[in-house]
Design an enzyme around this catalytic site. Structure first.
Site, mmCIF file in Angstrom:
data_model
loop_
_atom_site.group_PDB
_atom_site.id
_atom_site.type_symbol
_atom_site.label_atom_id
_atom_site.label_comp_id
_atom_site.label_asym_id
_atom_site.label_seq_id
_atom_site.Cartn_x
_atom_site.Cartn_y
_atom_site.Cartn_z
ATOM 1 N N LYS A 56 76.890 47.633 74.349
ATOM 2 C CA LYS A 56 75.916 46.807 73.653
ATOM 3 C C LYS A 56 76.583 45.815 72.705
ATOM 4 O O LYS A 56 76.279 44.620 72.722
ATOM 5 C CB LYS A 56 74.981 47.736 72.871
ATOM 6 C CG LYS A 56 74.076 47.041 71.917
ATOM 7 C CD LYS A 56 73.489 48.034 70.936
ATOM 8 C CE LYS A 56 74.532 48.431 69.905
ATOM 9 N NZ LYS A 56 73.964 49.181 68.786
ATOM 10 N N THR A 57 77.491 46.327 71.904
ATOM 11 C CA THR A 57 78.146 45.444 70.934
ATOM 12 C C THR A 57 78.967 44.381 71.648
ATOM 13 O O THR A 57 79.022 43.228 71.223
ATOM 14 C CB THR A 57 79.035 46.253 69.983
ATOM 15 O OG1 THR A 57 78.283 47.365 69.502
ATOM 16 C CG2 THR A 57 79.473 45.414 68.808
ATOM 17 N N ASP A 243 70.367 43.431 65.936
ATOM 18 C CA ASP A 243 70.964 44.670 66.435
ATOM 19 C C ASP A 243 70.042 45.832 66.058
ATOM 20 O O ASP A 243 69.331 45.765 65.063
ATOM 21 C CB ASP A 243 72.342 44.836 65.771
ATOM 22 C CG ASP A 243 73.160 45.918 66.437
ATOM 23 O OD1 ASP A 243 72.810 46.321 67.561
ATOM 24 O OD2 ASP A 243 74.152 46.355 65.837
ATOM 25 N N GLU A 244 70.056 46.885 66.825
ATOM 26 C CA GLU A 244 69.274 48.097 66.532
ATOM 27 C C GLU A 244 67.804 47.771 66.243
ATOM 28 O O GLU A 244 67.239 48.219 65.249
ATOM 29 C CB GLU A 244 69.867 48.835 65.318
ATOM 30 C CG GLU A 244 71.348 49.142 65.418
ATOM 31 C CD GLU A 244 71.669 50.348 66.279
ATOM 32 O OE1 GLU A 244 70.779 50.798 67.036
ATOM 33 O OE2 GLU A 244 72.806 50.821 66.216
ATOM 34 N N GLN A 274 67.072 55.895 70.824
ATOM 35 C CA GLN A 274 67.903 56.151 69.653
ATOM 36 C C GLN A 274 67.211 55.774 68.361
ATOM 37 O O GLN A 274 67.855 55.547 67.329
ATOM 38 C CB GLN A 274 69.232 55.384 69.764
ATOM 39 C CG GLN A 274 70.124 55.922 70.858
ATOM 40 C CD GLN A 274 71.501 55.284 70.823
ATOM 41 O OE1 GLN A 274 72.260 55.474 69.901
ATOM 42 N NE2 GLN A 274 71.808 54.500 71.848
ATOM 43 N N ARG A 647 77.299 60.989 71.566
ATOM 44 C CA ARG A 647 78.477 60.538 70.804
ATOM 45 C C ARG A 647 79.750 61.032 71.472
ATOM 46 O O ARG A 647 80.841 60.561 71.198
ATOM 47 C CB ARG A 647 78.469 61.079 69.363
ATOM 48 C CG ARG A 647 77.355 60.602 68.442
ATOM 49 C CD ARG A 647 77.177 59.135 68.440
ATOM 50 N NE ARG A 647 76.131 58.767 69.399
ATOM 51 C CZ ARG A 647 75.910 57.540 69.820
ATOM 52 N NH1 ARG A 647 76.653 56.563 69.370
ATOM 53 N NH2 ARG A 647 74.964 57.272 70.692
#
Length: 797
Positions: A56-57, A243-244, A274, A647
DNA sequence: TACGAGTTCTCTATG
DNA sequence: AGAACTCGTA
């Protein structure tokens, strides 16, 4: 920025020419087709649904680079918002690296809060503030509210300031000002919430201060009321990236919609699976509704995972599948092999910590035939921060280096806040909250009485406390030691303030300044020296030097670190601004350590080896979350479980304990319901290696998976008896009269004689949610889950 | 006013 | 168990 001056050439370029240019852009070749689609859809609304570990980043930063390279926007015309400073830093760093130069010109890449501060400083007068307003942190906020509550003659015992702070925060997250508060909120805080909210806002205005929630809310208010201002920014920020997005609250959502209102060039990145910040006002609805809000939106799904093994992904999918109303995404990987998710039950929290410690050491040295991992490749992710202590205790005693991420943060420490209050007062003498904090720290013999007099003098004259104190002294309202000390404090503060000003005026002159406090011939005082002088002359450093408590030394070191941190700033006010927004505690420490953090803090991170302890009902999923938000709460907890599992890159170990101390009381625990949701084919059930000589691990485990009645076998081990003996002692030595409200649970009431399968007969002495506190005739005081209890009378004889 | 003993509350998480 | 807070005493 000059390298973009010829960018206009692109404006008129044909599509084909642009495509040619794009082909020459090497960074695009590093993307998979979905990522590439998300990057290349530059215009109009785009929703990038990016699962965990799907790059994503990378896609987001490449998109920024692409915007710059195609000449769509100059660096300062892109608005890119994140939630955390860490994410902002990371993105800046990556864009900089890809552009092959420092991207100084991305001034609008930052957190919602930092960007709003910048905007609000420019337009402060539109909400009756001065552009040098101070930003209150939670601590200041609570103290201020407490004053208002007491002034309103409300019993702050029954109606704590924290609760009011929560209510107000909730309102601000929704962009509800005192004026447009819905009627449905009238009952809040014993019906006095709305009035107190208004008073609080008025007081903030008087203090020329804002709290975190205000930053967003004020900007929304300004944009809504001043179309010219809004238009200006709509034109300026020609591309917006978020973002997010699943974590945005209503205020942030409104803010974004207002800003994107013209061109609609907004790209939101997020993952509904998330979304773990519902409790602080985040609305998953924002992301679920995106296509409605922005018609014609381009939706891209990133589902190829580059992080974890197939087993880990399968386990995560299995858990999250229990949630309803998802946008629907399935992570996949072409990586093969890997270990199954490991699952293990323990006797109690202490045993769990010990086992994990041993496991970490084994993995560190690669013994037991396991691959070897550096300590910094391993992390322990807990649901609630209090779980960390068991690990810290254990790791300290075996000398295993660890690092707590997101724990009590540097700038929230007592000594740092005190020191900062001195700095604040010198920069803005009307900062009453700072004054209150330090008048009597160190002790100056100015207790409640004296402080009340100062308050009074200030209020009568309508001036800040510092001036009020002056007036009080002039009128001889204070005598003796207190008066002497107060005079000295005020003189000092004024002198220091003068020193900062002298610095600003004569900056760079290199002249010797004599402003009364410094000897002629001394070099000019910079803000770093000044800070040191303030701490020394105020007696604050001395206070800790004389303190013989064990943590005094650490506090002194923290103060040194604080002074050192000033080096990165031009002056005190610049530093204060930074601190109010950046509460990060990133003492970059290169040495290898195991990381311990909460699941929330772990979002966005990844580790080869992850331990997920404490998977017990009530702890995880958290009872409070379920009590407060029911099914929604449970689903959020499940997403948290999903975040935790995803994670892990290679080894993921989930564990639970049969007993745990909660609020200093032993409680029996049931394995988390999420454990049932792990697909068995991807789980390896481990047996605890002979601890307490029993095979309770295996027995408890299978029971955990199949029936969740793990209690049964656990209770026959020697450890259990020892524990019981300890409990007995505990209750005998300190008879706990923990009399809780005589509320009935569904079936049982205080005083009832009841029966428990394992503990036998007992009497209910307390009720705590779905748990009953029972004084058992044989087993002593225990907290047990209500459904395992039958009324003694119910048992047919 | 300062200090210490006793008492009550907390334990989700962020800028 | 530990922090925060209250209250009585020196």
């Amino acid at each position: 920025m000059s390298s973009f001056d010829d960018s206009d050439a692109y404006e008129g370029a044909s599509l084909a020419a642009r495509a040619m240019a794009a082909r020459a852009m090497p960074y695009l070749d590093e993307l998979n087709p979905e990522q590439r689609a998300a990057v290349e859809a530059l215009d109009g609304p785009v929703l990038m649904l990016a699962g965990a570990g799907t790059g994503k980043t990378k896609a987001l930063t490449t998109r920024i680079v692409h915007l710059l390279n195609t000449g769509r926007a100059r660096p300062n015309e892109i608005l890119a918002v994140t939630f955390t400073n860490k994410a902002a830093r990371e993105m800046k760093h990556r864009v900089g690296r890809m552009m092959g130069e420092a991207v100084e010109g991305m001034p609008w890449l930052g957190t919602f809060h930092s960007i709003c501060v910048k905007l609000l400083r420019r337009h402060a007068e539109l909400v009756e503030l001065n552009s040098n307003f101070t930003i209150l942190d939670t601590d200041d906020q609570i103290r201020l509210l407490k004053q208002l509550i007491r002034a309103a003659n409300i019993d702050d015992k029954r109606w704590p300031a924290r609760a009011l702070a929560g209510v107000i925060d909730h309102w601000k997250n929704r962009a509800w000002t005192p004026d447009n508060l819905p009627a449905s909120e009238a009952h809040a805080y014993d019906g006095k919430g709305p009035a107190l909210y208004r008073m609080y806002q008025t007081r903030l205005c008087e203090l020329n201060a804002v709290d975190f929630g205000d930053l967003l809310m004020h900007m929304v208010t300004i944009f809504q009321a001043h179309d010219d201002v809004l238009k200006q920014y709509q034109r300026w920020f020609c591309y917006i990236l978020v973002d997010e997005y699943q974590d945005t609250n209503v205020a942030q959502y409104l803010w974004l919609r207002l800003l994107a209102g013209g061109h609609q060039n907004i790209c939101c990145v997020g993952d509904d699976d998330q979304s773990i910040y519902g409790w602080r006002g985040a609305e998953v609805g924002n992301i679920l509704r995106f296509e409605k809000d922005f018609p014609g939106a381009h939706v891209v799904r990133l589902e190829q995972n580059y992080r974890s093994t197939a087993h880990i992904l399968a386990a995560a999918s299995g858990v999250i599948a229990g949630n309803k109303g998802r946008l629907g995404k399935e992570l996949w990987t072409d990586a093969e092999g890997g270990e199954k998710v490991r699952l293990i039950g323990h006797w109690d929290g202490e045993t769990e910590a010990r086992w994990i410690g041993e496991e970490i050491e084994a993995m560190q040295y690669g013994t037991r035939g396991l691959q070897s991992y550096g300590l910094d490749k391993m992390a322990i992710l807990v649901r609630a921060s209090h779980q960390m202590r068991a690990f810290e205790d254990r790791f300290l005693s075996i000398g295993l280096p660890y690092r707590v991420i997101g724990g009590p943060r540097f700038y929230e420490r007592l000594e740092i806040r005190d020191a900062m209050a001195y700095f604040r007062l010198v920069v803005s003498p009307s900062d009453d909250l700072a004054f209150e904090r330090i008048v009597n720290t160190p002790k100056r013999g100015l207790g409640d009485k004296a402080q009340q007099k100062i308050q009074m003098a200030a209020r009568e004259n309508g001036v800040p406390l510092m001036q009020g104190a002056r007036i009080l002294l002039q009128n001889k309202g204070l005598t003796g030691k207190g008066a002497t000390e107060l005079t000295r404090l005020l003189d000092n503060l004024e002198r220091w303030a003068m020193m900062t000003r002298a610095r600003v005026i004569d900056a760079g002159e290199g002249e010797v300044i004599d402003d009364g406090g410094i000897e002629v011939g001394e070099p000019e005082v910079n803000h770093i020296e000044l800070a040191q002088i303030m701490l020394d002359e105020s007696g604050y450093t001395e206070m800790w030097q004389n303190d013989k408590s064990p943590d005094a030394q650490g506090r002194l070191e923290n103060l040194k670190e604080l002074v050192k941190a000033l080096e990165q700033f031009e002056n005190l006010s610049g530093f204060l601004e930074h601190v109010s927004l950046i509460m990060d505690n990133n003492s970059e420490d290169a040495s290898e350590k195991v990381s311990i953090m909460t699941l929330h803090a772990a979002k966005g991170l990844e580790f080869p080896v992850v331990f997920l302890p404490g998977w017990e009902d009530g702890l995880f999923p958290s009872q409070r979350s379920m009590d407060e938000s029911g099914q929604t709460g449970l689903e959020e907890e499940r997403r948290l479980a999903y975040v935790g599992i995803t994670r892990a890159e290679e080894v993921c170990t989930i564990s639970f304990a049969g007993n745990r101390q909660v609020f200093g009381q032993w409680q029996s625990q049931l394995p988390s319901r999420f454990i049932d949701e792990l697909p068995e084919a991807h789980v390896d059930v481990l047996t605890a290696p002979g601890l307490y000589g029993g095979n309770y691990g295996a027995a408890g485990m299978s029971a955990g998976i199949e029936t969740r009645a793990a209690e049964a076998d656990v209770y026959s081990s020697p450890g259990w008896r020892r524990m019981q003996a300890r409990n007995q002692q505990r209750t005998v030595s300190k008879p706990k009269t923990n009399v809780i409200d005589v509320q009935a649970t569904s079936a049982h009431t205080m005083g009832d004689r009841v029966f428990h399968q394992k503990f036998g007969y007992g009497a209910i002495v307390g009720v705590d949610g779905d748990k009953l506190e029972i004084e058992f005739e044989k087993a002593g005081l225990k907290k047990v889950i209500a459904k395992f209890i039958t009324g003694a009378d119910d048992i047919p004889f």
